[in-house]
Design a protein around this motif. Structure first.
Motif, short mmCIF file in Angstrom:
data_model
loop_
_atom_site.label_atom_id
_atom_site.label_comp_id
_atom_site.label_asym_id
_atom_site.label_seq_id
_atom_site.Cartn_x
_atom_site.Cartn_y
_atom_site.Cartn_z
N ARG A 1 0.86 -1.18 -0.03
CA ARG A 1 -0.02 -0.10 -0.10
C ARG A 1 0.78 1.19 0.04
N GLY A 2 1.97 1.20 0.90
CA GLY A 2 2.79 2.33 0.80
C GLY A 2 3.35 2.81 -0.48
N VAL A 3 3.73 1.47 -1.20
CA VAL A 3 4.59 1.53 -2.54
C VAL A 3 3.56 2.14 -3.24
N LEU A 4 2.33 1.84 -3.44
CA LEU A 4 1.13 2.27 -4.22
C LEU A 4 0.96 3.91 -4.04
N GLU A 5 0.99 4.05 -2.71
CA GLU A 5 0.82 5.74 -2.29
C GLU A 5 1.90 6.37 -3.07
N LEU A 6 3.20 5.80 -2.72
CA LEU A 6 4.31 6.33 -3.51
C LEU A 6 4.25 6.35 -4.94
N THR A 7 3.64 5.66 -5.72
CA THR A 7 3.40 5.52 -6.98
C THR A 7 2.34 6.58 -7.37
N LEU A 8 1.27 6.78 -6.79
CA LEU A 8 0.08 7.71 -7.03
C LEU A 8 0.80 9.07 -7.00
N ALA A 9 1.93 9.17 -5.78
CA ALA A 9 2.54 10.62 -5.69
C ALA A 9 3.20 11.03 -6.98
N MET A 10 3.49 10.18 -7.83
CA MET A 10 4.19 10.55 -9.08
C MET A 10 3.47 11.30 -9.93
N LEU A 11 2.21 11.37 -9.91
CA LEU A 11 1.22 11.76 -10.83
C LEU A 11 0.17 12.74 -10.43
N PRO A 12 0.51 13.82 -11.37
CA PRO A 12 0.10 15.20 -11.03
C PRO A 12 -1.57 15.21 -10.95
N ALA B 1 -7.72 9.12 -10.05
CA ALA B 1 -7.59 9.29 -11.24
C ALA B 1 -7.76 7.92 -12.14
N ASP B 2 -8.11 8.28 -13.37
CA ASP B 2 -8.21 6.86 -14.29
C ASP B 2 -7.02 6.19 -14.50
N HIS B 3 -6.14 5.69 -13.81
CA HIS B 3 -4.87 5.11 -14.15
C HIS B 3 -4.63 3.57 -14.35
N LYS B 4 -5.86 3.06 -15.12
CA LYS B 4 -6.02 1.70 -15.40
C LYS B 4 -5.52 0.59 -14.22
N GLU B 5 -4.37 0.10 -14.66
CA GLU B 5 -4.06 -0.99 -13.69
C GLU B 5 -3.69 -0.49 -12.23
N LEU B 6 -3.08 0.86 -12.34
CA LEU B 6 -2.51 1.23 -11.20
C LEU B 6 -3.96 1.68 -10.08
N LYS B 7 -4.83 2.12 -10.86
CA LYS B 7 -6.31 2.61 -10.25
C LYS B 7 -6.91 1.21 -9.44
N VAL B 8 -6.76 0.40 -10.04
CA VAL B 8 -7.46 -0.98 -9.81
C VAL B 8 -6.49 -1.32 -8.61
N ALA B 9 -4.99 -1.27 -8.54
CA ALA B 9 -4.22 -1.84 -7.45
C ALA B 9 -4.53 -0.83 -6.30
N ALA B 10 -4.62 0.27 -6.55
CA ALA B 10 -4.77 1.08 -5.11
C ALA B 10 -6.26 0.95 -4.51
N GLU B 11 -7.21 0.80 -5.49
CA GLU B 11 -8.49 0.47 -4.88
C GLU B 11 -8.50 -0.97 -4.16
N ARG B 12 -7.65 -1.80 -4.59
CA ARG B 12 -7.65 -3.02 -3.94
C ARG B 12 -6.88 -3.06 -2.55
N HIS B 13 -6.22 -2.05 -2.44
CA HIS B 13 -5.34 -1.66 -1.22
C HIS B 13 -6.26 -0.66 -0.12
N GLY B 14 -7.37 -0.51 -0.60
CA GLY B 14 -8.17 0.35 0.41
C GLY B 14 -7.82 1.79 0.18
N VAL B 15 -6.80 2.12 -0.83
CA VAL B 15 -6.57 3.51 -1.10
C VAL B 15 -7.91 4.20 -1.70
N THR B 16 -8.30 5.39 -1.08
CA THR B 16 -9.47 5.81 -1.78
C THR B 16 -9.03 7.31 -2.24
N THR B 17 -8.04 7.86 -1.59
CA THR B 17 -7.49 9.19 -2.07
C THR B 17 -5.94 8.99 -1.81
#
Ligand SMILES: Nc1nc2c(c(=O)[nH]1)N[C@H]1C(S)=C(S)[C@@H](COP(=O)(O)OP(=O)(O)OC[C@H]3O[C@@H](n4cnc5c(=O)[nH]c(N)nc54)[C@H](O)[C@@H]3O)O[C@H]1N2
Ligand SMILES: Nc1nc2c(c(=O)[nH]1)N[C@H]1C(S)=C(S)[C@@H](COP(=O)(O)OP(=O)(O)OC[C@H]3O[C@@H](n4cnc5c(=O)[nH]c(N)nc54)[C@H](O)[C@@H]3O)O[C@H]1N2
Ligand SMILES: Cc1cc2nc3c(=O)[nH]c(=O)nc-3n(C[C@H](O)[C@H](O)[C@H](O)COP(=O)(O)O)c2cc1C
Ligand code: SF4
Ligand code: SF4
Ligand code: SF4
Ligand code: SF4
Ligand code: SF4
Ligand code: FES
Ligand code: FES
Ligand SMILES: [Mo]
Lengths: 551, 156, 917
Positions: free
Chosen positions: C85-96, C105-121
Motif C-alpha cells: 500500500r505504501g508503495v502504491l501511495e508513492l506511485t500515485l504521488a508521481m502523478l499530478p 484518477a483513471d490510471h488503469k491497472e494502477l487504479k485497480v491496484a490502489a483500490e484493492r489496497h483500500g486507497v481511496t484518495t
C-alpha cells in the motif's frame, strides 16, 4: 619461471640499486595527499637531490593512511633506521634535504626534530600501535610501482604456492576456514560465493573486481590500489584460479585517476613477470584483466549495476535471482569481489594464513580497513581487527575530538548506515547491523560528528545523497527518498510539523522494505537511527517541546 | 570535432556494446562534453540505438551534455567536508561568482558544481579544479585558485 | 516437472521454473503487477507485487522469485499489505492528476491496484511532471501519467528491437523519451504501438477514444506475408475500436507493426464499396446484386474462351480456391494468376527447377538461431517489420552476423556486419563470385553436395570467370567484402546461414537468374534442411503464399500439383469435371494478349493493376481495350474505375477463412464484424457467380454450394496433400500449422528438405551475369529509378491512404536522392521535384540522403496526389518468369518549377463503351 626464481631475480635487481647502500626517501603520494601537496613535495625533493648530486634514491610510494599527517616523507637509512616527516610543506624540502641527507648520513638527528615546514611523528599517539595491518602491510613503505619490491618482501609467494600445490577446491576450502567475508559492505562469505560460481557448469566464468568505491566517506580501495597494487593483483589471480575464471574486469571509479594509473602500470608489470596473462608461473592457468572506469554515482558500485555498466547498459541494479554467480556478466557465472576482500587473500593463503580466523570475533574474522573522517583529530585510514570498538577507533586511534569540541556521535556506514550517539560507541565493529536502528559497518566509513553539527542537518545530507543517487529504477526508492528529503528540507526551514515525524518513520519503512537494491533498502537507516538516538533534535525541529515527545 | 574525427577516435574500440561507457569517456575527454552529434556517432559505431546511448549516458553523473565553462570548479559538500566547512565555502563561491551550482558564469568562463564526495574526506574540505584535487581548502585557498586566472576572470 | 506450493490458503501446482507471481496468478488471487508484462521478462521496478514467503526475510517481489516445492507464500498479511500500500501511495504521488482529498484518477491497472489496497484518495501531494508529446498520429506519451515501470522501453527495445525510446536521465528526473528527447514523431519510432499496448497506466495512450469493448476476435493481419496475429476489439454496434496483438500467435508472438496495430480503419472507411456498380451510359452506377451478378455472368459466358482472371492475394485461401475452381471447372481455362507474378515468380520458378517446390524452406525462428543472415534485395524493416525484429534480435542478442546486399542503405544496415552495395541488376556476378570464393577456399559442404545435389561440375565450371576482382568491376562491391561475405556465409559464428531475399532480386529482367545464383549458394554450402539455416523468399501479400497454394496459378492445380493426367483425374473425381490440361496465361501475358486485342474479358479480384503494373499509361490503354472487365474489391480504385461491373467484397474483418503466411503457416481468419453495406465475402460472390454460370452452361452448380468456408477448406484439403492434415478444428485448437501437413496427426513442418528435396536431388543451375537491366541510364535519362515500398503505405495505397494516421506519417511522395545528384540539379532537401522517364513523370518531394548511391534514386510506388512511380517504370520482363523490371529504369530529375520542354501531353480520358448483354 617458478616463484623462487622470480624472487631471486627481484632480490638481485634490488641489491644492485642505490637503496641498499645509501638512504632512500619515500614520498607518500596518493589521491588525497596529492591534494595537499605531496606531488609538489616529491618534485622538489627530486629536484634537490639531482641538483645536489646526492646518492639518494627517491621513491614515490602510496600513503600509509595517516591522512592527518599528509604529506608524509619517509627516510629509510641503510642501517635500518627510519624517520618520518609529516605535513611536509613543499617549500620545506630544501631544508629537509640539507639537514638530513646531505653529507653525513651517519650523523642523523634524533627523534622529535621540529620545523615549521615539517613535523616528526614519534607515534606517541597510538595511531599505529593499535592497528593490525594485513591488507595495508607495507603500504606506504614500498613503491607500489616496483613489482620487485613487493616480490622481495615475499609478495606473490601465496600465489606461487596456490598455483603449484593447491587445487581450486583446496583454495576455496582454505578461504572458507578463514571466515573471510566480503568487504564491499555486504559481508557475504567469500568461499560460499565462489562455490556458487564453481557449481555452475556454464563457461566462461568471469571475475569482476569492484573498485568502484563510490560511497561518500570511503577511500580505502583507492588507497590499496595506489599503495599496494600488487597485493590486489595477487589476490585477484588467486580468486580467478579458485573460481576458474580466465577473464576479469577491474572496474575502477571514474575519478580515481591515480588508482587507475598505478593499477594499469602494476598489471603490466605483473604480466611481464608472468604473474598475470597466459600460463601464469608456468602453471597452465591463464587470467586476463581488463580495466574499466566508472563515471560516478553511488549505485554503480552495486554489483549488478556494475555488471550492467560493463555490458553497456544503464547502471541500474538487476533483479535477483538469478544471482551473478549463476547468471552475471552476459548471463555467465560471475564472481564480484571488492578490492579489500581480494587483498586479504595473499595473507590467508600464506603460511601464517590460519591466524586470520583467530583475529576478530565470532562471525566476523580478520581485520577491517576503516575510513575515518569528520570532526576528529586524526582522520585517515585505520586497519583494525574485527570486534574493535568504535570508541577505540575514534578516540584511541583517531585521537578523539578536535581541540575544544565534544563528539556527539558518529555516522557509521554512510548514507546506507546510521547514526550512533556518543553513549553507544562501545559497539564492536562486525558484519551485519551494529545496532537495531540502522548503523552498519558497511564498507567501513566512520564520520565523526561533534556539537557543531545539527543531527537533523547531517541526516538531511545523507537523505539528499540517497535521493540524488537513486538510480530511478524502482518506485519506493526513487519516490520515497525524495519525499523524505522534502520533509527534512521543510524541517530545516523551520516549517516542520509533528505529522512529519510519523511520515518520516512511515517512509523509511516503505523505502527500506519495498526497494529493489541495497541503496533503497538501507536508505531508511539514517532516518530511523537519527530519530531514535537524537529524537530531541528532531522533535525540536518540528516544534515539539522535549518532554512531549513520547505523548 | 567533426563526425569523422569522433569516428576515428572510436576506432580504438571493437564495435561491441560493452565498450559503450569507454567510448563515451573517450568522447568526453576530447570534447569536454557529449554533444548530440557525438552520441549519434557512438550509436552508429557501436550499433546501439541512439536513445539507449542517451539513456545510458544520462545515467552517469560525471557525463555532461552541455559544454562546460573554460574552467570547472567542483566543490564537495559531502558530510565529512560539510562538517569541516565545505558548505560555507560553497556559499561564499555562490555569492562571489553569482551563480548556482550547475551553472556557468556569464562569459562561459567557469562552471561551478557541487559534488557529494571527492573521496578526500580525511583531508576535507575538498575541491576539484580542472581535474586537480585540492584538500584542506579554506577561503584563502579558494581565492588563490580563482586568482590564478584573474587576468580573464572577473569574479563577481 | 511440477511444483506444488501454497498461496495464502490455496494450493497450486505450477511447472518448475515458474515465478511466484505466475503461481499467484494461476491461483486467481489478486496481486498488483504493474511492471510485469505477461509476455516479457520481469523488470522488478514497480515493487507492487511484494509478498511474504515463510522462511524468507523481508518482502520479496513475486514477479522474479522462482517457486520452490512446498513454498508458503502470503499475499495478504497485514505487514506485506502495508508495504504494498505504501508503495502504491508513492506511485500515485508521481502523478499530478492524483490529488489528495480527491478520488483516484483513471490510471488503469494502477487504479485497480490502489483500490484493492483500500486507497481511496492519494496520501501525498503529487509531484509536478510536465512532458507531453502528441506528435505521433496514433498515440500520446504523457509523463504526467507515467510511473516509470519501464514496460514500454522493454517493449520497444527487447520486443521490437527498435530502441526508439529509453529511460533518459537519472533519479527523479528520469523520463521516457526518444534520443535527445525530440518529439517521438521525429525519432526512429516506427509507430508499432508495442509500447502503447504495454503501458499499465495510460501514459502512452492511443489517441482514439476508448469505448467499451464488447467482443474480441482473434484473426490475422490483412497486410503482409508475415501473418501476424491480431485481436480485433469491437463494440456493441460491431464497430472495430482497436487492435491488440495476439500473444499466442506462433508467427508473431505478440508483436505487430504499425499497419497491423493501427492500420485497419480502412475497414469502415466511408469510401468502402457498399453496393455493386454497373456501367450505364459510360458511368458506374449503383445497382442490385441481382443485376450486377447477371451482368457478370452474361459477360463471362459470352467471352468464355477469352476470359482470364486475377485472383487476390489479399483474400483467403478459400476465396482463391473457389476462384480457380470457377475458372478451371466452369470457364474451362487455366488462365488464372495473381500478383505473385509481379513479385516472387522468379523465386518460385527457380526453386521449382532446382528443388521442386517453391516456398520458404524454414521458419522465422530459424532467423534467431542462425549465425549468419544474408538479406538480399529486401527491406524488411519497412516491408516485413515483425520479421525484421527477429533479425535485429539475432544480431543484438545472439551475436549473429548480418550481411545486407542492397544498392540502397536500409535500416538493417545499422545492424549489419557487412553491407554489399552493388550496382542494381548485378546480383548474378556478385553471388557467383561469393560461390567461387567458397569453392576456391574449400569452404563448401562437400558431403551435402555429393549426396544431395546434381549438376555440380557443370556449374562449377561456369564460375570460372567470376573472380572477386572481376565481380568488383561488375558490381562495384570491393573484392575483399565479397571474400568476407563468403567466409561468413560458409562459416557462420554459430548455427547455420539463412538466405533471405525480396524484390531487389526478383524484379529484374535477370530475376530468375538472380534467384538461381542465390539457390546455388545455399546448395553448395548445404545451408538447408536443418534448424538455423534455409532459404526465405519473404512473401509479400498477407496471403500470396496461400493464393498460390490454392491453385491460382496458370500452370498447376492446388498444392502445386501439375496439370498431368493423374492429377486432373483426381480433381475430376471430386469436381465432377476435369480441369483443362493446357497451361494458362500469366499476368504479363494477359496484358500482352489484351493489348493485342486477343483477350476480351477479365475478372480481377482484389488487385489493382492500374497502380501495380509497370508503365501505367500503357497498362491503362491495354485494360481499356477489354470488352468486359469485372473488378471485385473493397474500394473503387483506379482499375475499378474503368470496369464494367464492380462487385463489393467484404474485407478480412467481415469473413471467415484462412491465410497462409511466409513461413507456410496456415492460420485462421475470423469474422469480427458484419459486412459493410451490401458487400459479400469473396467466396460467396464467386460461388454465386459460378453457380449462375454453371446453370447457364448446364454444369453442376452443386459444385459451388458451400455453406461455410470450412467446407471449402475441407475440399481443398482432400485434394491437396500438403495441407491434407489441416482442418478448421485443428487450427482453432492448435493455432496456425505449417505445411506440409499430410495427416491429421502430423504436427506441421517447420523446415523443409531435411532428407531430400521435393524433386529428389537439388540441382545447380549455372547462370551468367547478363546486361544489368533492359533500360540503362543514358545522357537524357542519367539516373536509375529504383522503386519499392515504405513502412506506412501499402502498394498503390488503396488501403493505407484511407487510414488517417498512416497517411499522416507519409503524406507526400518522397524521392530519395543522393546529395551529389541533388546538387547537380540544384535541388534542396524537401523541395518539390519532377521525375521523368521515357514513359511518364511524377512529382515528389526531394529527400536528400546518403542512403542512395549517386546515380540512383528511390521512389515508393504508392500513389500520392496523382503521382505514382509506375507511370515511369518499364514493361521489360524476365523471359523465364515474366516479371517486369520494376527495380530499374532510366530517369532524370528536375525542379518542379523548372520549365519542362518535354511535358507529357495527357490524352483525353476515354471511357470504354458500355457492354450490354
Ligand atoms: N509497408 C509495406 N510492406 C509491404 C508491402 C507494401 O506495399 N508496404 N508489400 C508487400 C509485398 S507484396 C512484397 S512483395 C514485399 C516486398 O518487400 P521487399 O522485397 O523488401 O520490397 P522492395 O521495397 O520492393 O524492395 C526491396 C529492396 O530491393 C533493393 N534493390 C533494388 N535493386 C536491387 C538489386 O539490383 N539488387 C539487390 N540486391 N537489391 C536491389 C531495393 O533497394 C529495396 O530496398 O513487401 C510486402 N510488405
Ligand atoms: N513499381 C513497382 N510496382 C510494383 C512493385 C514494385 O516493387 N515496384 N511490386 C509488385 C508487387 S511485388 C506486387 S505484390 C504488386 C501488388 O499489386 P496489387 O496486388 O495490385 O496491390 P494492392 O494494392 O495490394 O491490391 C490489393 C487490392 O485488394 C483489395 N482488397 C483488400 N482486401 C480485399 C479482400 O478481402 N477482398 C477483395 N476482393 N479485395 C481486397 C484492396 O482494396 C486492393 O485494391 O505490385 C507490384 N508492382
Ligand atoms: C548502493 C550500493 C553501492 C555499493 N557500492 C560498492 C562499492 O563501491 N564497492 C564495492 O566493492 N561494493 C559496493 N557495493 C556492494 C556490492 O554490491 C557487492 O556486494 C560487493 O562488491 C561484493 O564484493 P564483496 O563480497 O567482496 O564485498 C555496493 C552495494 C550497494 C547496494
Ligand atoms: S587516505 Fe590515504 S591517500 Fe588519502 S591522505 Fe590519507 S593516507 Fe593519504
Ligand atoms: S533501490 Fe534505488 S538505487 Fe536501488 S534499484 Fe531501486 S531506485 Fe535504483
Ligand atoms: S511505437 Fe513502437 S517504435 Fe515507437 S516507441 Fe513505441 S514501441 Fe518503440
Ligand atoms: S509510459 Fe507507461 S509503460 Fe512506459 S514507463 Fe511510463 S507507465 Fe510504464
Ligand atoms: S508485419 Fe505484416 S502481418 Fe505483421 S502486423 Fe505488420 S503488416 Fe501485419
Ligand atoms: S565528503 Fe568531501 S571528499 Fe568525501
Ligand atoms: S511486478 Fe514485480 S516488481 Fe513490478
Ligand atoms: Mo509482392
Amino acid at each position: 619461471m617458478s616463484y623462487s626464481q622470480l624472487k631471486a631475480r627481484a632480490k638481485k635487481r634490488l641489491s644492485q640499486g642505490l637503496g641498499t647502500q645509501y638512504p632512500r626517501v619515500l614520498v607518500q603520494v596518493a589521491n588525497c595527499s596529492q591534494a595537499v601537496g605531496a606531488g609538489e613535495a616529491l618534485e622538489s625533493l627530486r629536484r634537490e637531490v639531482t641538483q645536489r648530486g646526492l646518492k639518494v634514491s627517491v621513491v614515490e610510494a602510496g600513503c600509509d593512511g595517516a591522512c592527518y599527517q599528509a604529506p608524509v616523507v619517509l627516510l629509510q637509512h641503510p642501517d635500518g633506521r627510519a624517520f618520518r616527516f609529516t605535513q611536509v610543506v613543499p617549500s620545506g624540502v630544501p631544508e629537509l634535504v640539507q639537514g638530513w641527507l646531505e653529507g653525513k648520513p651517519d650523523d642523523l638527528r634524533p627523534w622529535n626534530g621540529e620545523s615549521p615546514l615539517w613535523t616528526m611523528d614519534g607515534d606517541k599517539s597510538g595511531f599505529w600501535s593499535l592497528q593490525k595491518r594485513l591488507v595495508l602491510e607495507d603500504c606506504g613503505q614500498i613503491s607500489s610501482q616496483d613489482i620487485d619490491e613487493y616480490i622481495a618482501r615475499g609478495g606473490y609467494a601465496s600465489l606461487g604456492q596456490v598455483l603449484s600445490s593447491l587445487s581450486p577446491e583446496q583454495v576455496i576450502e582454505t578461504v572458507e576456514k578463514s571466515g573471510l567475508a566480503g568487504r564491499g559492505g555486504a559481508y557475504f562469505p567469500v568461499a560460499r560465493k565462489w562455490q556458487g560460481a564453481r557449481a555452475q557448469t556454464k563457461t566462461p566464468r568471469y571475475l569482476v573486481i569492484n573498485a568502484e568505491e563510490g560511497e561518500p566517506g570511503i577511500f580505502k580501495d583507492r588507497h590499496i590500489m595506489e599503495g599496494i597494487s600488487h597485493r590486489l593483483i595477487e589476490g585477484m589471480v588467486i580468486a580467478a584460479y579458485a573460481i576458474g575464471a580466465e577473464r576479469g574486469f577491474l572496474y575502477i571509479n571514474g575519478e580515481a585517476h591515480l588508482s587507475a594509473q598505478r593499477m594499469i602500470h602494476a598489471l603490466r608489470q605483473a604480466e611481464e613477470n608472468q604473474l598475470l596473462g597466459d600460463n601464469i608461473l608456468d602453471s597452465g592457468f591463464s587470467f586476463h584483466v581488463e580495466v574499466r572506469r566508472g563515471a560516478g554515482g553511488y549505485v554503480l558500485g552495486e554489483e549488478t549495476a556494475l555488471l550492467n555498466s560493463i555490458e553497456g547498459e544503464r547502471d541500474v541494479p538487476r533483479t535477483r535471482p538469478p544471482f551473478p554467480v549463476e547468471a552475471g556478466l552476459w548471463q555467465q557465472p560471475t564472481v564480484i569481489n571488492n578490492v579489500e576482500t581480494l587483498s586479504n587473500l595473499p595473507y590467508i593463503l600464506s603460511p601464517n594464513g590460519a591466524d586470520f580466523a583467530s583475529l576478530g570475533i565470532e562471525r566476523s574474522k580478520g581485520t577491517k580497513v576503516i575510513s575515518l573522517s569528520g570532526r576528529v583529530e586524526r582522520p585517515g585510514l585505520v586497519e583494525v581487527p574485527m570486534g574493535t570498538t568504535i570508541r577505540r577507533i575514534v578516540f584511541d586511534i583517531g585521537g578523539g575530538p578536535l581541540p575544544g569540541h565534544d563528539i556527539k556521535g558518529v555516522v557509521a556506514g554512510g548514507p546506507s548506515g546510521g547514526l550512533l550517539p556518543y553513549s553507544q560507541l562501545d559497539i564492536p565493529i562486525q558484519s551485519g547491523m551494529l545496532d537495531e536502528q540502522g548503523a552498519v559497518l558497511g564498507s567501513g566509513g566512520i564520520t565523526v560528528l561533534d556539537e557543531t553539527i545539527s543531527t537533523v542537518e547531517a541526516v538531511r545530507r545523507l537523505a539528499a545523497y540517497n535521493a540524488a543517487e537513486s538510480c530511478s529504477k524502482c518506485t519506493p526508492c526513487r519516490e520515497g527518498t525524495d519525499r523524505i528529503l522534502h520533509i527534512l528540507d521543510k524541517m530545516m526551514e523551520g516549517k516542520g510539523q509533528p505529522q512529519d515525524l510519523d511520515d518520516l518513520t512511515y517512509l523509511a519503512e516503505i523505502v527500506g522494505f519495498g526497494s529493489l537494491c541495497g541503496l533503497g533498502q538501507m536508505a531508511g537507516g539514517p532516518i530511523r537511527s537519527g530519530m531514535h538516538h537524537f529524537g530531541d533534535e528532531f522533535a525540536a525541529s518540528v516544534g515539539v517541546p522535549k518532554n512531549d515527545r513520547r505523548a | 570535432m567533426t563526425k569523422e574525427d569522433i569516428q576515428k577516435l572510436l576506432e580504438q574500440f571493437p564495435r561491441e556494446r560493452t565498450h559503450l561507457l569507454p567510448a563515451l569517456h573517450a568522447v568526453q575527454e576530447e570534447l569536454r562534453y557529449l554533444s548530440g552529434e557525438a552520441l549519434e556517432v557512438v550509436s552508429s559505431y557501436l550499433r546501439v540505438p541512439a536513445s539507449e546511448v542517451h539513456g545510458v549516458a544520462s545515467a552517469y553523473p560525471e557525463l555532461r551534455f552541455n559544454e562546460p565553462g573554460h574552467h570547472i570548479l567542483r566543490i564537495c559538500t559531502g558530510l565529512s567536508c560539510h562538517v569541516n566547512g565545505g558548505t560555507n565555502l560553497l556559499e561564499e563561491l555562490r555569492s562571489t561568482l553569482k551563480i548556482e551550482p550547475g551553472q556557468t558564469t556569464a562569459e562561459g568562463h567557469l562552471t561551478l558544481e557541487e559534488v557529494p564526495c571527492l573521496f578526500l574526506c580525511a583531508v576535507g574540505p575538498a575541491v576539484e579544479w580542472d581535474g586537480e584535487f585540492i584538500g584542506r581548502v579554506n577561503a584563502n585557498t579558494l581565492k588563490s585558485i580563482l586568482s590564478i586566472d584573474n587576468g580573464k576572470e572577473e569574479t563577481g | 516437472m511440477s511444483i506444488t506450493l501454497t498461496i495464502n490458503t490455496k494450493q497450486v501446482e505450477v511447472s518448475q521454473g515458474s515465478t511466484v507471481l505466475e503461481a499467484i496468478n494461476q491461483s486467481e488471487i489478486y496481486i498488483p503487477q504493474l511492471c510485469k508484462d505477461p509476455d516479457m521478462d520481469p523488470i522488478g521496478a514497480c515493487r507492487t507485487c511484494l509478498v511474504q514467503i515463510e522462511g524468507t526475510r523481508g518482502f520479496p517481489a513475486s514477479c522474479y522469485t522462482p517457486v520452490r516445492e512446498g513454498m508458503a507464500v502470503h499475499t495478504d498479511t497485514p505487514e506485506v499489505t502495508r508495504i504494498r500500500r505504501g508503495v502504491l501511495e508513492l506511485t500515485l504521488a508521481m502523478l499530478p492528476s492524483e490529488v489528495p482529498g480527491e478520488g483516484l484518477a483513471d490510471h488503469k491497472e494502477l487504479k485497480v491496484a490502489a483500490e484493492r489496497h483500500g486507497v481511496t484518495t492519494p496520501r501525498f501531494q503529487p509531484r509536478h511532471r510536465d512532458h507531453r508529446d502528441e506528435s505521433n498520429p496514433f498515440f500520446i506519451v504523457d509523463m504526467a501519467d507515467c510511473i516509470l515501470c519501464g514496460r514500454c522501453v522493454d517493449a520497444c527495445q527487447k520486443v521490437q528491437q527498435i530502441g526508439a525510446i529509453a529511460i533518459l536521465g537519472h533519479a527523479q528526473d528520469a523520463l521516457i523519451g526518444a534520443f535527445m528527447d525530440v518529439p517521438i514523431a521525429e525519432s526512429i519510432c516506427t509507430s508499432c504501438g508495442q509500447c502503447v499496448a504495454s503501458c499499465p497506466t495510460g501514459a502512452i495512450m492511443p489517441k482514439l477514444k476508448v469505448e467499451k469493448v464488447v467482443k474480441q476476435t482473434s484473426t490475422i493481419c490483412p497486410y503482409c506475408g508475415v501473418g501476424c496475429g491480431i485481436i480485433l476489439e469491437t463494440n456493441g454496434d460491431g464497430k472495430i475500436l482497436a487492435v491488440q496483438d495476439e500473444p499466442s500467435n506462433k508467427s508473431s508472438q505478440g508483436k505487430l507493426c504499425v499497419k497491423g496495430r493501427f492500420g485497419t480503419s480502412f475497414v469502415d472507411h466511408p469510401d468502402r464499396l457498399t453496393t455493386p456498380l454497373v456501367r450505364k451510359e459510360g458511368a458506374l452506377v449503383p445497382t442490385s446484386w441481382e443485376e450486377a451478378l447477371e451482368t457478370v455472368v452474361e459477360g463471362l459466358v459470352k467471352y468464355r474462351g477469352s476470359v482470364v482472371a486475377l485472383a487476390s492475394a489479399k483474400a483467403t485461401n478459400e476465396d482463391g480456391y473457389v476462384m480457380q475452381k470457377l475458372m478451371r471447372l466452369a470457364m474451362g481455362t487455366n488462365s488464372i494468376d495473381h500478383c505473385t507474378r509481379l513479385c516472387h515468380s522468379p523465386s518460385v520458378e527457380a526453386m521449382l527447377t532446382s528443388l521442386g517446390s517453391g516456398a520458404t524452406s524454414n521458419s522465422y525462428v530459424d532467423y534467431e538461431n542462425a549465425g549468419c543472415l544474408m538479406i538480399v534485395g529486401a527491406d524488411p524493416s519497412s516491408n516485413h517489420p515483425v520479421v525484421a525484429t527477429r533479425f535485429r534480435k539475432a544480431v543484438d542478442e545472439y551475436g549473429a552476423r548480418l550481411i545486407v546486399v542492397n544498392p540502397r542503405r536500409i535500416e538493417l544496415c545499422d545492424y549489419a556486419h557487412l553491407w554489399l552495395r552493388e550496382r542494381p541488376g548485378t546480383d548474378v556476378a556478385l553471388f557467383n563470385a561469393i560461390a567461387k570464393v567458397i569453392m576456391d577456399e574449400g569452404l563448401w559442404d562437400e558431403e551435402f553436395v555429393r549426396n544431395r545435389t546434381e549438376g555440380f561440375d557443370k556449374w562449377l565450371k561456369s564460375l570460372a570467370p567470376y573472380t572477386p576482382e572481376h565481380a568488383e568491376s561488375v558490381t562495384g562491391v570491393p573484392a575483399k567484402d565479397i571474400i568476407e561475405a563468403a567466409h561468413i556465409f560458409a562459416r557462420p559464428p554459430h548455427g547455420g546461414s539463412c538466405l533471405i531475399w525480396g524484390m531487389g532480386v526478383t524484379q529484374h529482367t535477370n530475376g530468375t537468374a538472380n534467384a538461381h545464383a542465390l539457390l546455388n549458394l545455399a546448395l553448395v554450402t548445404g545451408q538447408m534442411g536443418k534448424p538455423g539455416c534455409g532459404i526465405s523468399p519473404l512473401r509479400g501479400q498477407n496471403n500470396v503464399q496461400g493464393c498460390g497454394d490454392a491453385g491460382c496459378v496458370p500452370d498447376s492445380l492446388p498444392g502445386y500439383q501439375g496439370l498431368g493426367e493423374a492429377v486432373r483425374a483426381k480433381f475430376a473425381d471430386i469436381w465432377g469435371g476435369e480441369p483443362p490440361g493446357q497451361k494458362g496465361l500469366v499476368v504479363t501475358e494477359m496484358m500482352e494478349e489484351a493489348g493485342a486485342g486477343r483477350l476480351k474479358a477479365m475478372y480481377i479480384v482484389g488487385e489493382n493493376p492500374l497502380l501495380s503494373e509497370p508503365d501505367l499509361k500503357h497498362a491503362k490503354e491495354t485494360l481499356e481495350k477489354l470488352e468486359f472487365l469485372v473488378v471485385q474489391d473493397i474500394f473503387l480504385h483506379e482499375t475499378a474505375e474503368i470496369a464494367h461491373v464492380v462487385l463489393p467484397a467484404t474485407s478480412f474483418a467481415e469473413k471467415d477463412g484462412t491465410f497462409t503466411n511466409s513461413e507456410r503457416r496456415v492460420q485462421r481468419v475470423r469474422k469480427a464484424i458484419e459486412p459493410i453495406g451490401q458487400s459479400r465475402a469473396d467466396w460467396e460472390i464467386i460461388c454465386d457467380v459460378a453457380r449462375r454460370v454453371c446453370r447457364r452452361l448446364g454444369l453442376d452448380e452443386g459444385q459451388f454450394s458451400y455453406n461455410h468456408p470450412s467446407e471449402i477448406f475441407q475440399e481443398m484439403a482432400w485434394l491437396t496433400p500438403i495441407i491434407a492434415g489441416i482442418s478448421y478444428q485443428r487450427l482453432d485448437k492448435e493455432g496456425g500449422i505449417q505445411w506440409p501437413c499430410p495427416t491429421p496427426d502430423h504436427p506441421g513442418t517447420p523446415y523443409l528438405y531435411a532428407e531430400s528435396f521435393t524433386r529428389g536431388l537439388g540441382k545447380f543451375i549455372p547462370v551468367e551475369q547478363g546486361k544489368p537491366a533492359a533500360e540503362l541510364p543514358s545522357k537524357r535519362f542519367p539516373l536509375i529509378l529504383n522503386t519499392g515500398r515504405i513502412l506506412y503505405h501499402w502498394h498503390g495505397g488503396t488501403m493505407t491512404r484511407r487510414v488517417a494516421g498512416l497517411l499522416a506519417r507519409a503524406p507526400e511522395l518522397q524521392v530519395a536522392i543522393n546529395p551529389i545528384d541533388a546538387e547537380a540539379e540544384g535541388i534542396g532537401d524537401g523541395e518539390w521535384i519532377r521525375v521523368l522517364s521515357r514513359r511518364g513523370e511524377l512529382e515528389g518531394k526531394a529527400m536528400i540522403t546518403e542512403a542512395m548511391k549517386p546515380g540512383e534514386i528511390f521512389v515508393p510506388f504508392v500513389k500520392l496526389a496523382k503521382s505514382a512511380a509506375n507511370f515511369l517504370t518499364n514493361t521489360a520482363y524476365d523471359p523465364t518468369s515474366k516479371i517486369p523490371e520494376y527495380k530499374v529504369c532510366a530517369v532524370r530529375i528536375e525542379k518542379r518549377d523548372a520549365p519542362s520542354p518535354r511535358r507529357m501531353r495527357k490524352k483525353p480520358h476515354q471511357a470504354p463503351t458500355l457492354m450490354r448483354p
